[in-house]
Design an enzyme around this catalytic site. Structure first.
Site, PDB file in Angstrom:
ATOM      1  N   GLU A  68       6.890  -5.302  -6.501  1.00 43.77           N
ATOM      2  CA  GLU A  68       4.926  -4.647  -7.624  1.00 43.77           C
ATOM      3  C   GLU A  68       5.826  -4.059  -8.627  1.00 43.77           C
ATOM      4  O   GLU A  68       6.049  -2.955  -8.123  1.00 43.77           O
ATOM      5  CB  GLU A  68       3.901  -3.809  -6.431  1.00 43.77           C
ATOM      6  CG  GLU A  68       2.660  -4.376  -7.084  1.00 43.77           C
ATOM      7  CD  GLU A  68       2.010  -3.809  -5.732  1.00 43.77           C
ATOM      8  OE1 GLU A  68       0.670  -3.024  -6.423  1.00 43.77           O
ATOM      9  OE2 GLU A  68       2.387  -3.915  -4.974  1.00 43.77           O
ATOM     10  N   ARG A 303      11.410  -2.819   8.234  1.00 43.94           N
ATOM     11  CA  ARG A 303      11.789  -2.455   6.940  1.00 43.94           C
ATOM     12  C   ARG A 303      12.837  -0.845   7.398  1.00 43.94           C
ATOM     13  O   ARG A 303      12.660  -0.735   8.461  1.00 43.94           O
ATOM     14  CB  ARG A 303      11.050  -1.626   6.766  1.00 43.94           C
ATOM     15  CG  ARG A 303       9.994  -0.186   7.897  1.00 43.94           C
ATOM     16  CD  ARG A 303       8.525  -0.254   6.497  1.00 43.94           C
ATOM     17  NE  ARG A 303       8.976   0.624   5.749  1.00 43.94           N
ATOM     18  CZ  ARG A 303       8.000  -0.044   4.044  1.00 43.94           C
ATOM     19  NH1 ARG A 303       7.849  -1.182   4.319  1.00 43.94           N
ATOM     20  NH2 ARG A 303       8.390   1.185   2.912  1.00 43.94           N
ATOM     21  N   LYS A 313       7.006   5.840  -1.792  1.00 44.65           N
ATOM     22  CA  LYS A 313       6.596   5.638  -2.938  1.00 44.65           C
ATOM     23  C   LYS A 313       5.934   6.745  -3.543  1.00 44.65           C
ATOM     24  O   LYS A 313       5.991   7.139  -4.723  1.00 44.65           O
ATOM     25  CB  LYS A 313       6.178   4.223  -4.256  1.00 44.65           C
ATOM     26  CG  LYS A 313       7.934   3.408  -4.707  1.00 44.65           C
ATOM     27  CD  LYS A 313       7.164   2.132  -5.203  1.00 44.65           C
ATOM     28  CE  LYS A 313       7.470   0.309  -5.010  1.00 44.65           C
ATOM     29  NZ  LYS A 313       6.326  -0.488  -4.514  1.00 44.65           N
TER      30      LYS A 313
END
Ligand code: ATP
Ligand code: MG
Length: 608
Positions: A68, A303, A313
């Site tokens: 994204e 992850r 983020k």
């Protein structure tokens, strides 16, 4: 760090062999069984008809990396990039770079460019014959809209106008099945009209959503009629004000994969519960002929969690916005731009991704694994050099007596790489040359007037070698009024210069690093350390700002030998005994203003 002339010792890791993992096994099985052999590829993304007119797909598999564009990529994304691009390369496939820009509010072209740079810098490439474009999900908005209408036509979607609270309450929970919305039994015609009114801006933001009609009693809450389109008046960085309705991520993502003929859609574990919806949607859109079969399949991996590092983020943005670091590319940041500025190499990050592997269960990787990969990459590549980080002057008091004049200097040479670092048949790089004279800079910690037990460096009466230069005998020091050592004194022993026949005539107890006063160049050295002092800075909802390491940056003025001062920006070195350093990409000016960042020490010394 205390023993002089420390040598890197962690080169014991074997050559890279690809270790099998569950993703490789799945791909190999699919290739063997020809699961995707019938696919066609029209040269660009598209629906079933588009691809049917194309050739058999020359790519054996297709994967994608779908960030994204709402922030800078971090070390976790590097793992995902290495997995997706790595697998495609390994199995004769293509990996698409796709900007998942379906959420209009948070995206920016600044991030798009930084993502392109990061993927290329890591050494990957998304080009394929006749096409070197990165894709963007917003290009598929028209198709997504058609797909939504097709679901409505087939009785698989409806416009729900319950209030947000009612919708939430009626969804039920793990122990309680959901309750059908009163709008669930609307006719196809009614749903179509209402959906078009949503699209045409006749309804307010949040007044209605389009929902897939699946099963309000499903044990998987994601299957209880998930929302697939919402009304949101926002200017999109790419499509502007064309749309006031936007697809939900869970609806958009499988469609993006299918239009691009992705075979293996690899994502992190938090999407596991979405997989049934992914498959449901693919089946419905294949049934109505919109999408080409066979459909892509989703696979989840754990992850990356790295100790002493934060990979959210949002939290990284907080560090930048609150001035805890100098920016996204602060060398302490785990962003790819930060790691790059710190001195990490693409090879070291790819090695790291290989080494940590791919698993299906969450775990923590120790930060030292990342540092070890950097050392391993640079061990045989980074030229050596001497730097004095905490300088005190050493005066060779008998210099004129030994060499005829205080102004006398002599050239010393040392290999840029140790013999062991040069592969057989390879030409070693040119030697480094530097001067020795009456005065040299040494490390303050290399002199002790009263030596602690076992101390082998300079103390009165002890004999040591100035590495690559002469053997000297310490005679004492001078102090200021406060008692601080201002100069160390020693006598040079003529005839003992390294590389000359007399080099071994006098036995030295140790070799110490030094830089001559005559040709040493002052340099700013930024001694970076871990940004957080705790291994799990944000565990259990803890305020991660409380765990910031107050000593994560110490700036010193050092003296470096001429070969270091002349470095090119981004050039990496091993400062003898201290570890790996890089000439700062942005601030270093060769010759004029040397600035170095510490990447990592020679050994894992954290907490020891
Ligand atoms: P964040 O939570 O930091 O905002 P994200 O998952 O929202 O990250 P995206 O831009 O959506 O960021 O991620 C792009 C790809 O990178 C996704 O496929 C995602 O699964 C993967 N990814 C993100 N973080 C990690 C991580 N820590 N380890 C491995 N892969 C990751
Ligand atoms: Mg995300």
């Amino acid at each position: 760090m205390n023993s002089p002339a420390n040598k890197a010792t962690d080169s014991n890791t074997a050559a890279d062999t690809k270790v099998s993992n569950f993703l490789r096994q799945i791909i190999e099985k699919d290739l063997e069984q020809g699961t995707y052999a019938s696919r066609r590829w029209a040269g660009s993304p598209g629906d079933a008809a588009h691809h049917a007119a194309g050739e058999p797909d020359p790519a054996k598999i297709r994967t994608r990396f779908p960030p994204e564009p709402n922030g800078y990529l971090h070390v976790g994304h590097a793992k995902s990039i290495c997995i997706n691009f790595g697998l495609a390369k390994e199995y004769g496939g293509v990996c698409h770079l796709r900007f998942d820009d379906t959420n209009p509010e948070k995206e920016d072209t600044e991030y798009v460019n930084s993502i392109i740079d990061a993927v290329k810098w890591l050494g990957f490439d998304w080009s394929q014959p006749g096409n070197d474009k990165a894709y963007q999900a917003s290009d598929y908005f028209d198709f997504m809209y058609c797909a939504a209408e097709a679901l409505i036509q087939a009785g698989h979607a409806y416009v729900d106008e319950q209030s947000a609270e009612d919708m939430r309450a009626n969804r039920g929970d793990f122990g309680k099945p959901g309750v059908d919305s009163p709008f669930r039994s609307r006719t196809v015609a009614e749903n179509l009209t209402r959906f078009r009114e949503m699209r045409d801006g006749k309804l307010d933001d949040g007044a209605a959503v389009l929902r897939a009609k699946i099963d309000m009693a499903s044990p998987n809450i994601n299957m209880r009629d998930p929302a697939i389109y919402r009304i949101r008046r926002a200017t999109h960085h790419h499509t502007g004000d064309k749309w006031c309705i936007y697809p939900m991520y869970t609806f958009a993502h499988p469609i993006e994969d299918a239009l691009e003929q992705i075979t293996h859609s690899i994502c992190t574990l938090e999407f596991e519960d979405q997989r049934p919806f992914y498959d449901w949607l693919m089946d419905r859109l294949c049934e109505c002929g919109l999408l080409a079969a066979p459909s892509p399949k989703q696979y989840e991996f754990a992850r990356l969690n790295l100790t002493y590092v934060i990979t959210s983020k949002r939290k990284l943005a907080q560090l930048v916005n609150e001035g805890k670091v100098s920016g996204w590319d602060d060398p302490r940041m785990p962003t790819i731009v930060g790691l790059r500025r710190r001195g990490y190499t693409p090879t070291s990050l790819r090695l790291f991704a290989d080494r940590i592997g791919v698993t299906k269960s969450d775990s923590w990787i120790d930060y030292s694994t990342l540092e070890g990969c950097l050392r391993e990459d640079l061990e045989n590549k980074a030229h050596r050099g001497m730097a004095v980080l905490d300088p005190v002057k050493l005066v060779l008091t008998n210099w004129a007596e030994a060499f005829g004049s205080d102004a006398h200097t002599e050239a010393c040479t040392q290999p840029a790489l140790p013999h062991s670092a040069v592969a057989e048949g390879q030409t070693p790089p040119a030697d480094r040359t530097f001067q020795i004279g009456k005065e040299v800079w040494i490390e303050r910690e290399d002199f002790e007037e009263v030596p602690p037990k076992g101390y082998k460096r300079l103390f009165p009466g002890n004999v040591v070698r100035l590495k690559g230069g002469y053997v000297i005998e310490c005679t004492g020091c001078a102090r200021d009024a406060a008692g601080h050592v201002t100069e160390v004194h020693a006598k040079v022993i003529p005839g003992t210069k390294s590389g000359t026949p007399g080099a071994d005539s006098v036995k030295a107890k140790a070799a110490i690093t030094w830089v001559s006063v005559m040709d040493g160049v002052p340099a700013e050295v930024r001694l970076y350390d871990r940004l957080f002092a705790e291994a799990h800075p944000d565990a259990g909802g803890k305020d991660f700002l409380q765990s910031l390491n107050p000593d994560s940056l110490k700036v010193v003025t050092a003296y470096v030998e001429p070969s270091l001062a002349g470095a090119q920006p981004d050039q990496k070195f091993q400062f003898e005994r201290f570890g790996y350093f890089v000439a700062d990409r942005l601030d270093h000016v060769a010759g004029a203003k040397p600035v170095f960042n510490r990447v990592t020490g020679l050994k894992d010394s954290w907490g020891k």
